[in-house]
Design an enzyme around this catalytic site. Structure first.
Site, PDB file in Angstrom:
ATOM      1  N   ASP A 378     -11.239  -2.461  64.303  1.00 40.17           N
ATOM      2  CA  ASP A 378     -12.058  -1.192  63.950  1.00 40.17           C
ATOM      3  C   ASP A 378     -11.227   0.127  63.919  1.00 40.17           C
ATOM      4  O   ASP A 378      -9.936  -0.121  63.903  1.00 40.17           O
ATOM      5  CB  ASP A 378     -13.033  -1.153  64.833  1.00 40.17           C
ATOM      6  CG  ASP A 378     -14.464  -0.598  64.797  1.00 40.17           C
ATOM      7  OD1 ASP A 378     -14.534   0.096  63.740  1.00 40.17           O
ATOM      8  OD2 ASP A 378     -15.396  -0.785  65.182  1.00 40.17           O
ATOM      9  N   ASP A 431     -22.245   2.247  59.834  1.00 41.40           N
ATOM     10  CA  ASP A 431     -22.569   1.072  60.266  1.00 41.40           C
ATOM     11  C   ASP A 431     -24.154   0.892  59.691  1.00 41.40           C
ATOM     12  O   ASP A 431     -24.917   1.836  59.581  1.00 41.40           O
ATOM     13  CB  ASP A 431     -22.842   1.357  61.828  1.00 41.40           C
ATOM     14  CG  ASP A 431     -21.408   1.203  62.420  1.00 41.40           C
ATOM     15  OD1 ASP A 431     -20.599   1.166  61.555  1.00 41.40           O
ATOM     16  OD2 ASP A 431     -21.739   1.098  63.647  1.00 41.40           O
TER      17      ASP A 431
HETATM   18  C1  GLA Z   1     -17.995   0.568  64.968  1.00 45.17           C
HETATM   19  C2  GLA Z   1     -18.251  -0.668  63.741  1.00 45.17           C
HETATM   20  C3  GLA Z   1     -19.500  -1.688  64.034  1.00 45.17           C
HETATM   21  C4  GLA Z   1     -19.332  -2.392  65.467  1.00 45.17           C
HETATM   22  C5  GLA Z   1     -18.972  -1.236  66.840  1.00 45.17           C
HETATM   23  C6  GLA Z   1     -18.641  -1.961  67.648  1.00 45.17           C
HETATM   24  O1  GLA Z   1     -19.232   1.242  65.069  1.00 45.17           O
HETATM   25  O2  GLA Z   1     -18.597  -0.151  62.590  1.00 45.17           O
HETATM   26  O3  GLA Z   1     -19.496  -2.645  63.138  1.00 45.17           O
HETATM   27  O4  GLA Z   1     -18.113  -3.217  65.660  1.00 45.17           O
HETATM   28  O5  GLA Z   1     -18.075  -0.435  66.242  1.00 45.17           O
HETATM   29  O6  GLA Z   1     -18.349  -1.111  68.951  1.00 45.17           O
END
Ligand code: GLA
Length: 627
Positions: A378, A431
């Site tokens: 990430d 997301d």
């Molecule tokens: C980010 C990523 C998500 C998830 C969260 C976890 O937002 O894009 O897919 O992994 O972190 O905290």
């Protein structure tokens, strides 16, 4: 009802820290489980796996070469010609494979195989019936497809199914020698000199062949010898003498030869991931039939970490993972599945536990020593002065240096041109949320970003010709994980979500509770016809080809002569008719056979075009083969 924290990533061009915006989302429970679809191969059957010898019993080959023949109990196969009218009477028959001949749905020119499944060049055989104890030898099916067939206890020697697809069928206790199986699965069988693409061989062995994106688990006779396993897993049986020797290793460096398929904890469970949950999900992956249709990665997202020890090693949260990660990986591997973990290029993950910045080598070594097969990486809490590309490259190199094939999933929320050479997949947007079209996190917005190009959809800002050009074996655009079954959309919308992900050759990472899903959810997630489109070995990302941006036609070239997947996609609020013309696909044939991949019905030869009524927010998904 489950509450958890998500976030809203925003596009950033460079490195440096970012402060993610948080939101709270509700994700209702998914439902009860039911039926299983098995995706597999059927290259004929044999009681003894016999090879060589021309099968003449009960039939005759009227044209040219019948190569290889078949073993007792087998079915004749012709290469370059047809074996006409042959009936195999010695034992029950297996698969009939005919090259350059025509054979359709249950009646094979080239030998009627009692209970057999015909395979034809460029054609499709549908709903093939089960065959037991037969053998198919020396045949080849090029560009053909077999759907819904089932072969038990048989063998296919010297055959090949190049560019074809074998879908929804299973081969149990079978043997495929010198053949090639695409998208299939053979349980308890062996494959010698063959090639299994996107398929799985459980309890068998692969000899002298290559498995692309396949899986050989529990090999009974020493695993793969002299062969290559591309993007596959070999466990328990071992691999000897081959160019590939360990789980998922790729002889030619192709890791994730087809888009990764699996499950991830975040969408449904947020930070509530535990050892018990992961084991339960692994069990359900097998019992639900998801493993059999290609799902293999069980991915733990954020919040598994707690701290670093005095030596700087990352320490899993002991109350969530009391057995440690190695024991959990061993359990997942014992099911023939793979384990994924999550970390971050910053000092902390998005949820605030330790990230990997400055510890890339140490962390990669920990993951490899535990047996981790996949890392999602990430982009939160980045270190002052750090550079995004450098940080991702450091972890990519650290993973490679372990010698273990670990899929590297870049989660930087946008496409950057260094990603295709740095990881196997990369996020192309924010997301996902379990919503249809309410905002930039909705399924529609992510489709527009991942599948469109500048100017096609408002809000999508990629330059022409869009992201599809970057997809291919070993490198995939990732519009984020699936929300199918999480309760926020209708089943029609989930079906569209899954279909669009498949035609975009996107990773298929389920995000629901697969231990307790409804029959409708399971039906969507295990649709082997649709999965075969996603997993097609050519690895081409499909695109919209219609002028309309509301009643759309999407097309994806599949392996096989004049073979295409088509999605008719109705974005409007009322049902409507949508037409695809063969010419718009780039097909030279004026007639084509059409299969509906959701009703699993063959619609027969159709001239020039096909029109269907498509429900609001729905799709009709087709496989079209010109003839
Ligand atoms: C980010 C990523 C998500 C998830 C969260 C976890 O937002 O894009 O897919 O992994 O972190 O905290």
């Amino acid at each position: 009802m489950k509450l958890y924290q998500g976030r809203i990533p925003q596009r950033r061009q460079g490195g440096g820290s970012r402060r993610p915006e948080s939101l709270w989302r509700r994700v209702p429970l998914a439902f009860l489980a039911s039926a299983v679809l098995a995706l597999g191969c059927s290259n004929g059957t044999s009681t003894d796996g016999g090879t060589g010898g021309v099968q003449t019993t009960g039939g005759s080959a009227t044209t040219s070469a019948v190569t290889g023949g078949s073993a007792p109990g087998g079915t004749s196969q012709a290469t370059g010609g047809s074996a006409t009218g042959g009936a195999t009477t010695s034992g029950s028959a297996g698969t009939t494979q005919v090259t350059s001949a025509s054979a359709t749905a249950g009646s094979a020119t080239g030998g009627s195989a009692s209970g057999g499944t015909p395979q034809t060049t460029g054609g499709a055989s549908t709903g093939g019936v089960s065959s037991t104890g037969g053998a198919a030898t020396g045949g080849g099916a090029t560009g053909g497809s077999v759907t819904g067939g089932n072969a038990t206890g048989g063998s296919a020697t010297g055959g090949s199914a190049t560019g074809g697809g074998t879908t929804s069928s299973t081969s149990t206790g079978g043997r495929a020698s010198g053949g090639s199986v695409t998208g299939g699965s053979a349980t308890g069988g062996t494959s010698a000199g063959g090639r299994a693409s996107g398929g799985s061989v459980t309890g068998g062995s692969v000899t002298g062949g290559g498995a692309t994106g396949g899986r050989a688990a529990g090999g009974a006779t020493g695993g793969a010898s002299g062969g290559t396993v591309l993007g596959g897993t070999t466990s328990a049986g071992g691999v000897s003498g081959g160019t590939t020797a360990s789980a998922g290793t790729t002889a030619s460096g192709i890791l994730a030869a087809t888009p990764p398929m699996g499950w991830n904890s975040w969408n449904k469970f947020g930070g509530g991931v535990t050892d018990t949950l992961v084991r339960g999900i692994a069990d359900a992956m097998v019992s639900s039939g998801m493993q059999a249709v290609g799902y293999q990665y069980i991915n733990i997202d954020d919040m598994w970490q707690s701290s670093r020890d005095a030596s700087g090693n990352i320490v899993p949260n002991a109350s969530k993972f009391p057995n440690g990660m190695k024991a959990l990986a061993d359990y997942v591997h014992s099911k023939g599945l793979k384990l994924g973990l999550y970390s971050d290029r910053g000092t902390k993950t998005c949820a605030g536990v330790p990230g990997s910045y400055g510890y890339e080598t140490k962390d990669a070594q920990s993951y490899a020593s535990w047996g981790v097969d996949y890392l999602k990486y990430d982009n939160c809490n980045t270190a002052a002065g750090s550079n995004m590309q450098t940080d991702y490259t450091n972890m990519a190199n650290a993973l490679k240096a372990t010698g273990r094939p670990i899929v590297f999933s870049i989660c930087a929320w946008w496409f950057y041109n260094w990603e295709p050479t740095t990881g196997q997949l990369w996020r192309t947007g924010t997301d996902i949320t379990d919503t249809w079209d309410t905002d930039s996190h909705s399924v529609i917005a992510l489709i527009n970003n991942n599948g469109g190009w500048s100017g096609r959809y408002s809000g999508a800002s990629y330059g022409s010709p869009g992201l599809a050009q970057y997809a291919g074996p070993g490198h995939w655009n990732d519009p984020d994980m699936l929300e199918v079954g999480n309760g926020g959309m209708t089943d029609t919308e989930y079906q569209s979500h899954f279909s669009l992900w498949a035609i975009m050759a996107a990773p298929l990472i389920a995000g629901n509770d697969i231990r307790s899903m409804s029959a409708a959810t399971k039906n969507i997630l295990t649709n082997a016809d649709v999965i075969a489109v996603d997993q097609d070995p050519l690895g081409i990302q499909g695109k919209p080809i219609s002028t309309s941006t509301t009643l759309e036609v999407w097309s994806k070239k599949l392996s096989g002569n004049q073979t295409y997947a088509v999605v008719l996609f109705n974005r409007t609020t009322a049902s409507a008719s949508i037409t695809v013309t063969w010419a718009s696909l780039g097909m030279t044939a004026t007639s084509a056979t059409v299969r509906d991949l959701w009703s699993h019905t063959d619609l027969g030869p159709t001239a020039t075009q096909y029109a269907a009524s498509v429900p609001s927010h729905g799709v009709v998904m087709l496989k079209v083969v010109g003839n």
